[in-house]
Design a protein around this motif. Structure first.
Motif, short mmCIF file in Angstrom:
data_model
loop_
_atom_site.label_atom_id
_atom_site.label_comp_id
_atom_site.label_asym_id
_atom_site.label_seq_id
_atom_site.Cartn_x
_atom_site.Cartn_y
_atom_site.Cartn_z
N SER A 167 0.84 -1.19 0.00
CA SER A 167 0.00 0.00 0.00
C SER A 167 0.88 1.24 0.00
O SER A 167 1.87 1.32 0.71
CB SER A 167 -0.91 0.01 1.23
N ALA A 168 0.50 2.22 -0.82
CA ALA A 168 1.30 3.45 -0.92
C ALA A 168 1.34 4.20 0.40
O ALA A 168 2.39 4.70 0.79
CB ALA A 168 0.73 4.35 -2.01
N THR A 169 0.24 4.26 1.12
CA THR A 169 0.27 5.00 2.38
C THR A 169 1.04 4.22 3.43
O THR A 169 1.76 4.82 4.22
CB THR A 169 -1.15 5.32 2.90
N ASP A 170 0.93 2.90 3.44
CA ASP A 170 1.68 2.11 4.41
C ASP A 170 3.18 2.30 4.23
O ASP A 170 3.91 2.54 5.17
CB ASP A 170 1.36 0.62 4.29
N ALA A 171 3.63 2.21 2.98
CA ALA A 171 5.06 2.30 2.72
C ALA A 171 5.56 3.73 2.76
O ALA A 171 6.74 3.97 2.95
CB ALA A 171 5.36 1.70 1.35
N GLY A 172 4.68 4.71 2.59
CA GLY A 172 5.12 6.08 2.47
C GLY A 172 5.34 6.80 3.78
O GLY A 172 6.44 7.21 4.08
N VAL A 173 4.30 6.96 4.58
CA VAL A 173 4.45 7.76 5.79
C VAL A 173 3.91 7.09 7.03
O VAL A 173 4.01 7.67 8.11
CB VAL A 173 3.79 9.15 5.62
N GLU A 174 3.37 5.90 6.95
CA GLU A 174 2.83 5.25 8.14
C GLU A 174 3.91 5.01 9.19
O GLU A 174 3.64 4.98 10.37
CB GLU A 174 2.16 3.91 7.80
N GLY A 175 5.16 4.85 8.74
CA GLY A 175 6.23 4.54 9.68
C GLY A 175 6.87 5.75 10.32
O GLY A 175 7.80 5.62 11.10
N ILE A 176 6.41 6.96 10.04
CA ILE A 176 6.99 8.16 10.64
C ILE A 176 6.47 8.29 12.07
O ILE A 176 5.29 8.18 12.32
CB ILE A 176 6.63 9.41 9.82
N THR A 177 7.39 8.52 13.00
CA THR A 177 6.97 8.68 14.39
C THR A 177 7.10 10.13 14.79
O THR A 177 7.73 10.94 14.12
CB THR A 177 7.84 7.82 15.34
N ASP A 178 6.51 10.45 15.93
CA ASP A 178 6.56 11.83 16.43
C ASP A 178 7.71 12.04 17.41
O ASP A 178 7.76 13.03 18.11
CB ASP A 178 5.23 12.21 17.08
N GLY A 179 8.65 11.11 17.44
CA GLY A 179 9.79 11.22 18.36
C GLY A 179 9.59 10.44 19.64
O GLY A 179 10.53 10.14 20.34
N THR A 180 8.35 10.09 19.94
CA THR A 180 8.07 9.31 21.15
C THR A 180 7.87 7.85 20.81
O THR A 180 7.65 7.04 21.69
CB THR A 180 6.79 9.83 21.84
N GLY A 181 7.92 7.54 19.51
CA GLY A 181 7.69 6.18 19.09
C GLY A 181 6.25 5.94 18.65
O GLY A 181 5.94 4.90 18.12
N ASP A 182 5.38 6.90 18.91
CA ASP A 182 3.99 6.77 18.50
C ASP A 182 3.85 7.06 17.01
O ASP A 182 4.38 8.04 16.51
CB ASP A 182 3.09 7.75 19.26
N ARG A 242 1.28 16.93 8.62
CA ARG A 242 0.97 18.21 9.26
C ARG A 242 2.08 18.62 10.22
O ARG A 242 2.54 19.76 10.22
CB ARG A 242 -0.37 18.14 10.00
N LYS A 243 2.55 17.67 11.03
CA LYS A 243 3.61 17.96 11.99
C LYS A 243 4.91 18.31 11.27
O LYS A 243 5.62 19.26 11.66
CB LYS A 243 3.83 16.77 12.92
N LEU A 244 5.23 17.57 10.24
CA LEU A 244 6.44 17.83 9.47
C LEU A 244 6.40 19.24 8.88
O LEU A 244 7.37 20.01 9.01
CB LEU A 244 6.57 16.80 8.34
N HIS A 261 7.85 25.10 8.72
CA HIS A 261 7.45 26.50 8.85
C HIS A 261 8.18 27.17 10.01
O HIS A 261 8.55 28.36 9.92
CB HIS A 261 5.93 26.63 9.01
N GLN A 262 8.40 26.45 11.09
CA GLN A 262 9.16 27.00 12.21
C GLN A 262 10.59 27.31 11.77
O GLN A 262 11.14 28.37 12.11
CB GLN A 262 9.15 26.03 13.40
N LEU A 263 11.20 26.38 11.02
CA LEU A 263 12.54 26.63 10.49
C LEU A 263 12.54 27.84 9.55
O LEU A 263 13.47 28.65 9.56
CB LEU A 263 13.07 25.40 9.76
N ALA A 323 9.54 14.50 1.22
CA ALA A 323 8.56 14.04 0.23
C ALA A 323 9.00 12.79 -0.53
O ALA A 323 8.17 12.00 -0.97
CB ALA A 323 8.25 15.16 -0.76
N ASP A 324 10.30 12.60 -0.70
CA ASP A 324 10.79 11.48 -1.52
C ASP A 324 10.28 10.10 -1.09
O ASP A 324 9.86 9.32 -1.94
CB ASP A 324 12.31 11.48 -1.59
N PRO A 325 10.28 9.76 0.20
CA PRO A 325 9.78 8.43 0.58
C PRO A 325 8.32 8.21 0.17
O PRO A 325 7.96 7.13 -0.29
CB PRO A 325 9.94 8.38 2.10
N LEU A 326 7.51 9.22 0.33
CA LEU A 326 6.10 9.11 -0.06
C LEU A 326 5.99 8.96 -1.57
O LEU A 326 5.26 8.09 -2.07
CB LEU A 326 5.32 10.32 0.42
#
Length: 183
Positions: A2-17, A26-28, A33-35, A60-63
């Motif tokens: 699945s494109a969504t599974d392989a693309g960004v499902e594995g990104i964590t928020d730093g806590t492992g979640d 959205r977080k990325l 924007h902060q940078l 964006a490349d992994p997605l």
């Protein structure tokens, strides 16, 4: 795959979640924007554009690779992917258009400065935009865009594979694939 599974499902928020792909995007983009708020005042326009462009591409490349390599993309996934790609496109105006917002990604702008930044991002940005559009276009829409050169930054093989992943086999799909191969 699945494109969504392989693309960004594995990104964590730093806590492992692991959150939804939309939430990860959205977080990325929030952090980019902060940078931008920190970098734009101190870096030259060219250095800033190159640095931010590299970060955006790295994100964006992994997605994009997952979508281009997907064997099947169902209707629900196309809707989600369109939203994710649209979030990147919407953020472009705030990241490169000069008006950076700190709370949420900016809405798209039509400024020539923003369009210049998109052009400077290169072919990968065009590919990202096309992949997002393909998620909501019909086969008729795709046929119309073939003659306009819209897919110039995708190979015929990439476009055919993607269309086969998105659309069910039909005479219309076979005709579109034939047109792609002969374009």
């Amino acid at each position: 795959t699945s494109a969504t599974d392989a693309g960004v499902e594995g990104i964590t928020d730093g806590t492992g979640d692991v959150g939804s792909p939309e939430e990860a995007t959205r977080k990325l983009l929030y952090h980019l924007h902060q940078l931008a708020n920190l970098w734009q005042p101190v870096l030259s326009r060219q250095v800033y554009a190159e640095a931010m462009g590299r970060l955006l591409r790295h994100a964006a490349d992994p997605l994009m690779n997952a979508v281009l390599g997907a064997e099947a993309i169902d209707v629900a996934a196309t809707t989600r992917l369109h939203r994710i790609f649209k979030a990147f496109r919407d953020a472009e105006g705030g990241l490169f258009g000069g008006e950076v917002r700190s709370e949420t990604p900016a809405q798209p702008t039509n400024s020539s400065e923003s369009e210049g930044a998109a052009a400077a991002l290169g072919a990968w940005w065009d590919r990202l935009c096309i992949l997002g559009d393909l998620m909501v276009w019909s086969l008729n829409d795709i046929g119309d865009h073939l003659s306009k050169g819209t897919f110039r930054n995708l190979s015929a093989a990439e476009l055919c594979r993607l269309l086969e992943a998105i659309f069910m086999d039909s005479p219309e799909l076979r005709n579109t694939l034939k047109a792609v191969r002969h374009a």
